[in-house]
Design a protein around this motif. Structure first.
Motif, PDB file in Angstrom:
ATOM      1  N   HIS A  12      12.782  43.448  12.756  1.00 21.18           N
ATOM      2  CA  HIS A  12      13.605  43.488  11.786  1.00 21.18           C
ATOM      3  C   HIS A  12      13.812  41.693  11.097  1.00 21.18           C
ATOM      4  CE1 HIS A  12      16.202  42.944  14.972  1.00 21.18           C
ATOM      5  NE2 HIS A  12      17.061  42.435  14.312  1.00 21.18           N
ATOM      6  N   LEU A  13      13.668  40.962  12.030  1.00 22.58           N
ATOM      7  CA  LEU A  13      13.761  39.784  11.716  1.00 22.58           C
ATOM      8  C   LEU A  13      12.594  39.215  11.011  1.00 22.58           C
ATOM      9  CD1 LEU A  13      15.325  38.488  15.058  1.00 22.58           C
ATOM     10  CD2 LEU A  13      16.695  39.065  12.856  1.00 22.58           C
ATOM     11  N   ILE A  14      11.617  39.503  11.361  1.00 24.39           N
ATOM     12  CA  ILE A  14      10.341  39.418  10.566  1.00 24.39           C
ATOM     13  C   ILE A  14      10.323  39.898   9.322  1.00 24.39           C
ATOM     14  CG2 ILE A  14       7.750  39.644  10.852  1.00 24.39           C
ATOM     15  CD1 ILE A  14       8.049  39.567  14.032  1.00 24.39           C
ATOM     16  N   LEU A  15      10.866  41.122   9.208  1.00 26.64           N
ATOM     17  CA  LEU A  15      10.601  41.970   7.974  1.00 26.64           C
ATOM     18  C   LEU A  15      11.789  40.965   6.888  1.00 26.64           C
ATOM     19  CD1 LEU A  15       9.528  44.619   6.766  1.00 26.64           C
ATOM     20  CD2 LEU A  15      11.712  45.608   7.487  1.00 26.64           C
ATOM     21  N   PHE A  16      12.999  40.548   7.350  1.00 29.96           N
ATOM     22  CA  PHE A  16      13.734  39.665   6.548  1.00 29.96           C
ATOM     23  C   PHE A  16      13.199  38.189   6.135  1.00 29.96           C
ATOM     24  CE2 PHE A  16      17.865  37.045   6.502  1.00 29.96           C
ATOM     25  CZ  PHE A  16      18.142  37.657   5.293  1.00 29.96           C
ATOM     26  N   ASP A  17      12.654  37.707   7.096  1.00 26.43           N
ATOM     27  CA  ASP A  17      11.869  36.591   6.870  1.00 26.43           C
ATOM     28  C   ASP A  17      10.947  36.397   5.878  1.00 26.43           C
ATOM     29  OD1 ASP A  17      12.429  33.874   8.238  1.00 26.43           O
ATOM     30  OD2 ASP A  17      10.220  33.739   8.295  1.00 26.43           O
ATOM     31  N   ASN A  18       9.966  37.676   6.030  1.00 20.81           N
ATOM     32  CA  ASN A  18       9.073  37.860   4.978  1.00 20.81           C
ATOM     33  C   ASN A  18       9.666  38.039   3.630  1.00 20.81           C
ATOM     34  OD1 ASN A  18       7.030  37.500   6.975  1.00 20.81           O
ATOM     35  ND2 ASN A  18       6.756  39.761   7.218  1.00 20.81           N
ATOM     36  N   TRP A  19      10.826  38.537   3.485  1.00 22.68           N
ATOM     37  CA  TRP A  19      11.345  38.931   2.178  1.00 22.68           C
ATOM     38  C   TRP A  19      12.145  37.818   1.635  1.00 22.68           C
ATOM     39  CZ3 TRP A  19      16.514  38.291   0.867  1.00 22.68           C
ATOM     40  CH2 TRP A  19      16.793  38.823  -0.624  1.00 22.68           C
ATOM     41  N   LEU A  20      12.794  36.862   2.655  1.00 25.52           N
ATOM     42  CA  LEU A  20      13.257  35.565   2.070  1.00 25.52           C
ATOM     43  C   LEU A  20      12.116  34.577   1.735  1.00 25.52           C
ATOM     44  CD1 LEU A  20      15.749  34.740   5.195  1.00 25.52           C
ATOM     45  CD2 LEU A  20      16.213  35.025   2.533  1.00 25.52           C
ATOM     46  N   LYS A  21      11.006  34.711   2.171  1.00 29.84           N
ATOM     47  CA  LYS A  21       9.726  33.908   1.588  1.00 29.84           C
ATOM     48  C   LYS A  21       9.457  34.218   0.204  1.00 29.84           C
ATOM     49  CE  LYS A  21       7.432  33.453   6.237  1.00 29.84           C
ATOM     50  NZ  LYS A  21       6.500  33.812   6.923  1.00 29.84           N
ATOM     51  N   ARG A  22       9.506  35.467  -0.154  1.00 26.85           N
ATOM     52  CA  ARG A  22       9.351  35.738  -1.542  1.00 26.85           C
ATOM     53  C   ARG A  22      10.644  35.808  -2.599  1.00 26.85           C
ATOM     54  NH1 ARG A  22       6.770  39.758   1.716  1.00 26.85           N
ATOM     55  NH2 ARG A  22       8.418  41.208   1.197  1.00 26.85           N
ATOM     56  N   TYR A  23      11.566  35.724  -1.862  1.00 31.15           N
ATOM     57  CA  TYR A  23      12.844  35.658  -2.778  1.00 31.15           C
ATOM     58  C   TYR A  23      12.894  34.530  -3.671  1.00 31.15           C
ATOM     59  CZ  TYR A  23      17.971  35.175  -3.903  1.00 31.15           C
ATOM     60  OH  TYR A  23      19.133  35.294  -4.475  1.00 31.15           O
ATOM     61  N   SER A  24      13.145  34.995  -4.972  1.00 29.10           N
ATOM     62  CA  SER A  24      13.098  33.750  -5.988  1.00 29.10           C
ATOM     63  C   SER A  24      14.408  33.676  -6.670  1.00 29.10           C
ATOM     64  CB  SER A  24      12.040  34.092  -7.121  1.00 29.10           C
ATOM     65  OG  SER A  24      12.382  35.266  -7.633  1.00 29.10           O
ATOM     66  N   GLY A  25      15.344  34.233  -6.183  1.00 30.35           N
ATOM     67  CA  GLY A  25      16.803  34.215  -6.894  1.00 30.35           C
ATOM     68  C   GLY A  25      17.503  33.016  -6.578  1.00 30.35           C
ATOM     69  N   PRO A  26      18.681  32.816  -7.146  1.00 31.41           N
ATOM     70  CA  PRO A  26      19.745  31.273  -6.779  1.00 31.41           C
ATOM     71  C   PRO A  26      19.823  31.544  -5.184  1.00 31.41           C
ATOM     72  CG  PRO A  26      20.940  33.150  -7.901  1.00 31.41           C
ATOM     73  CD  PRO A  26      19.359  33.803  -8.019  1.00 31.41           C
ATOM     74  N   LYS A  27      20.035  30.132  -4.901  1.00 32.28           N
ATOM     75  CA  LYS A  27      20.393  30.038  -3.503  1.00 32.28           C
ATOM     76  C   LYS A  27      21.537  29.131  -3.249  1.00 32.28           C
ATOM     77  CE  LYS A  27      15.443  30.697  -1.934  1.00 32.28           C
ATOM     78  NZ  LYS A  27      14.319  30.084  -1.195  1.00 32.28           N
ATOM     79  N   LYS A  28      22.757  29.446  -3.913  1.00 34.07           N
ATOM     80  CA  LYS A  28      23.646  28.839  -3.744  1.00 34.07           C
ATOM     81  C   LYS A  28      24.491  29.378  -2.816  1.00 34.07           C
ATOM     82  CE  LYS A  28      27.716  26.990  -6.468  1.00 34.07           C
ATOM     83  NZ  LYS A  28      28.640  26.912  -7.739  1.00 34.07           N
ATOM     84  N   THR A  29      24.879  30.512  -2.782  1.00 37.48           N
ATOM     85  CA  THR A  29      25.563  31.047  -1.465  1.00 37.48           C
ATOM     86  C   THR A  29      24.907  32.350  -1.131  1.00 37.48           C
ATOM     87  OG1 THR A  29      27.245  32.182  -2.866  1.00 37.48           O
ATOM     88  CG2 THR A  29      27.832  29.887  -2.444  1.00 37.48           C
ATOM     89  N   ALA A  30      25.383  32.853  -0.011  1.00 34.10           N
ATOM     90  CA  ALA A  30      25.136  33.986   0.768  1.00 34.10           C
ATOM     91  C   ALA A  30      26.128  34.303   1.561  1.00 34.10           C
ATOM     92  CB  ALA A  30      23.909  34.038   1.438  1.00 34.10           C
ATOM     93  N   ILE A  31      26.520  35.704   1.998  1.00 24.90           N
ATOM     94  CA  ILE A  31      27.574  36.080   3.086  1.00 24.90           C
ATOM     95  C   ILE A  31      26.593  37.082   3.894  1.00 24.90           C
ATOM     96  CG2 ILE A  31      29.512  37.581   3.520  1.00 24.90           C
ATOM     97  CD1 ILE A  31      30.441  37.174   0.656  1.00 24.90           C
ATOM     98  N   ASP A  32      26.874  36.646   5.277  1.00 27.35           N
ATOM     99  CA  ASP A  32      26.232  37.175   6.592  1.00 27.35           C
ATOM    100  C   ASP A  32      27.341  38.271   7.344  1.00 27.35           C
ATOM    101  OD1 ASP A  32      25.088  38.026   8.526  1.00 27.35           O
ATOM    102  OD2 ASP A  32      24.156  36.215   9.386  1.00 27.35           O
ATOM    103  N   ILE A  33      27.549  39.450   7.025  1.00 24.04           N
ATOM    104  CA  ILE A  33      28.387  40.165   7.749  1.00 24.04           C
ATOM    105  C   ILE A  33      27.894  40.603   9.145  1.00 24.04           C
ATOM    106  CG2 ILE A  33      29.559  42.500   7.228  1.00 24.04           C
ATOM    107  CD1 ILE A  33      30.129  40.668   5.070  1.00 24.04           C
ATOM    108  N   GLY A  34      28.620  40.348  10.182  1.00 21.13           N
ATOM    109  CA  GLY A  34      28.621  40.582  11.539  1.00 21.13           C
ATOM    110  C   GLY A  34      27.423  39.528  11.888  1.00 21.13           C
ATOM    111  N   ILE A  35      27.804  38.248  11.964  1.00 22.78           N
ATOM    112  CA  ILE A  35      26.805  37.067  12.040  1.00 22.78           C
ATOM    113  C   ILE A  35      26.363  37.013  13.512  1.00 22.78           C
ATOM    114  CG2 ILE A  35      28.848  35.366  12.658  1.00 22.78           C
ATOM    115  CD1 ILE A  35      26.742  33.434  10.868  1.00 22.78           C
ATOM    116  N   GLY A  36      27.092  37.644  14.607  1.00 22.62           N
ATOM    117  CA  GLY A  36      26.608  37.678  15.792  1.00 22.62           C
ATOM    118  C   GLY A  36      26.268  36.269  16.467  1.00 22.62           C
ATOM    119  N   SER A  37      25.021  36.233  16.838  1.00 23.15           N
ATOM    120  CA  SER A  37      24.381  34.834  17.213  1.00 23.15           C
ATOM    121  C   SER A  37      23.837  33.906  16.140  1.00 23.15           C
ATOM    122  CB  SER A  37      23.237  35.140  18.210  1.00 23.15           C
ATOM    123  OG  SER A  37      22.312  35.889  18.058  1.00 23.15           O
TER     124      SER A  37
END
Length: 356
Positions: free
Chosen positions: A162-187
């Motif tokens: 699932h982390l590899i899936l998310f990383d691949n999506w982030l590589k293609r993400y072209s939207g703004p990158k000012k802020t994000a919220i991570d719910i249940g941040i864990g480690s």
């Protein structure tokens, strides 16, 4: 915002007289009868005696309980947890009193104020020991440049699809990158991934005080600490402002018994997803994206046929589906002793939702 954090740790048990002792010469059958009666047993002499008794508990339960299907394995683990936590070991001066015991740094960190000796369940001491090794040595995560050092009692993944899936999506993400919220941040892995891919600020929340305390310690006053801001709280915690990206890696299995309430990182209750979607609607910017990492594990193991994200899309009237990316999970290691035949059907899912 939360500043005073109380760490979750195994609760000390006052030293008791008259406990049945277990060492190399103890009668195993008699010891098992004691445990089945709900009475505690004290490990003496050597640390390895505790390991021996845990193996005997496993064998005892294997002779009495089926352990093939997913639900049978859950029941087996619950029974094992009940009996094994009656096995106690003594700590004095922040050290285990038996011979040839590991040195566990958490004992010094967590119990410095304990002036007299006390007892802890042996499996919880095992957990402290394993956690100390992970914390001090660090764990390699394929999608990150540096190791993570998970704090005691903080969830971290042992499989990375699932982390590899998310990383691949982030590589293609072209939207703004000012802020994000991570719910249940864990480690902190998803937050580290977002910072790696150029997000200026990530707000992380977690109900688990150990996760927040561990990340605050790890981040210290580094550059990363200025990019990741933390709050202990349910779902969005103190964060009220709208953001362009909300990321949620929730538990993948519904709570089906009282035992499940002890692990909020693995099991979700019936209100978690409805509450999350209600709050996410308020905090997502009009053109923002909601990204949820999930799995079909509950469906393929017949725990439930309900998929909380599909239910929201069908009935919630709040979000539309942009895309759902799926990835087949690698089969379980040949080394695992547990029968996990359903793994061949497992897939991780990355759901991208937009405002309706």
């Amino acid at each position: 915002m939360s500043t005073d954090i109380t760490i979750n740790k195994p609760k000390p048990i006052p030293t008791k007289k008259g406990l049945q002792l277990f060492n190399r010469s103890a009668d195993v059958k008699n010891t098992m009868q004691t445990l089945e009666a709900g009475k505690s047993v004290l490990i003496t002499d050597f640390y390895s005696n505790g390991l021996t008794l845990l193996k005997e508990v496993q064998l005892y339960l294997k002779r009495r309980m089926p352990n093939k299907t997913f639900n049978e394995q859950r029941a087996f683990r619950a029974a094992y947890r009940k009996l094994s936590n009656l096995i106690l070991i003594e700590i004095a001066d922040q050290k285990l009193t038996v011979s040839k015991a590991p040195s566990i740094g958490w004992l010094q960190k967590f119990y410095a104020e304990e002036k007299s000796s006390f007892l802890l369940p042996f499996p919880q001491v095992q957990g402290l020991n394993s956690s100390w090794q992970w914390y001090t040595n660090g764990i390699i995560i394929p999608v990150l440049r540096n190791k993570i050092h998970p704090y005691y009692g903080t969830y971290f993944p042992t499989r990375f699809d699932h982390l590899i899936l998310f990383d691949n999506w982030l590589k293609r993400y072209s939207g703004p990158k000012k802020t994000a919220i991570d719910i249940g941040i864990g480690s902190g892995i998803l937050s580290y991934q977002m910072v790696k891919h150029g997000f200026q600020k990530v707000f992380g929340t977690d109900t688990n005080p150990n996760a927040i305390a561990g990340l605050k310690e790890f981040l210290g006053d580094t550059k990363l600490s200025r990019k990741i801001e933390l709050d202990q709280g349910h779902l969005f915690g103190a964060w009220e402002k709208q953001t362009e990206l909300i990321v949620f890696n929730p538990p993948w299995l519904p709570k089906t018994s009282e035992n499940d309430k002890n692990d909020e990182a693995i099991y979700y209750n019936e209100t978690l997803f409805p509450d999350f979607f209600t709050e996410a609607k308020k905090r997502l910017l009009p053109d923002g994206k909601l990204v949820i990492l999930f799995s079909n594990l509950a469906e393929i193991t017949s725990v439930t046929k309900d998929h909380p994200i599909e239910i929201e899309l069908a009935k919630g009237n709040r979000f539309t589906l942009e895309k759902c990316i799926k990835k087949t999970v690698k089969t379980a290691s040949d080394k695992t002793k547990r029968d996990q035949h359903w793994r061949a059907l497992e897939e991780v899912q990355l759901w991208i939702l937009n405002h309706k």
